[in-house]
Motif scaffolding. Structure first.
Motif, PDB file in Angstrom:
ATOM      1  N   UNK A  90       0.830  -1.201   0.000  1.00  0.00           N
ATOM      2  CA  UNK A  90       0.000   0.000   0.000  1.00  0.00           C
ATOM      3  C   UNK A  90       0.865   1.253   0.000  1.00  0.00           C
ATOM      4  N   UNK A  91       0.643   2.108  -0.985  1.00  0.00           N
ATOM      5  CA  UNK A  91       1.462   3.310  -1.141  1.00  0.00           C
ATOM      6  C   UNK A  91       0.934   4.121  -2.314  1.00  0.00           C
ATOM      7  N   UNK A  92       1.456   5.325  -2.444  1.00  0.00           N
ATOM      8  CA  UNK A  92       1.280   6.085  -3.670  1.00  0.00           C
ATOM      9  C   UNK A  92       2.433   5.693  -4.595  1.00  0.00           C
ATOM     10  N   UNK A  93       2.098   5.301  -5.798  1.00  0.00           N
ATOM     11  CA  UNK A  93       3.099   4.851  -6.767  1.00  0.00           C
ATOM     12  C   UNK A  93       3.349   5.956  -7.785  1.00  0.00           C
ATOM     13  N   UNK A  94       4.645   6.204  -8.053  1.00  0.00           N
ATOM     14  CA  UNK A  94       5.059   7.245  -8.978  1.00  0.00           C
ATOM     15  C   UNK A  94       5.882   6.648 -10.108  1.00  0.00           C
TER      16      UNK A  94
END
Length: 122
Positions: A90-94
């Motif tokens: 779970x994370x913001x992916x860039x």
């Protein structure tokens, strides 16, 4: 230069998602591309990269065997196929683009897209 990431969402543990990053404004084939992620309260970390020549992929250890990075030079798009997802993914992916090859550090990447949220429920 624009990098437009998409494909994030909510998925249960063990599930799959595919992220896409459409790149414009640069010569796509001249750049290596990569994916990073940032979980709440943590620093942004390298996930996967793919070189501009030969499309050779490389991964952070915790995602090896579960994630696959690929690219379509005709569509100027890089993908991140994520299987067997875990809550810790779970994370913001860039997505990002780099002139140098084989790089894993944020500072080595020249251009960045906005993030896409991936949430894995247990």
């Amino acid at each position: 230069v624009q990098l437009q990431a998409s494909g994030g969402g909510l998925v249960r543990a063990g599930g799959s998602l595919t992220l896409s990053c459409a790149v414009s404004g640069l010569t796509f084939s001249s750049y290596a591309t990569g994916w990073f992620r940032q979980a709440p309260g943590k620093e942004r970390e390298f996930v996967a990269g793919i070189n501009r020549i030969g499309g050779i992929p490389y991964y952070e250890d915790s995602v090896k065997g579960r994630f696959t990075i690929s690219k379509d030079n005709a569509k100027n798009t890089v993908y991140l196929q994520m299987n067997s997802l875990k809550p810790e993914d779970t994370a913001v992916y860039y997505c990002a683009a780099a002139l140098r090859v084989g790089v894993r550090r944020e500072n080595d990447y020249n251009y960045w897209g906005q993030g896409t949220q991936v949430t894995v429920s247990s």
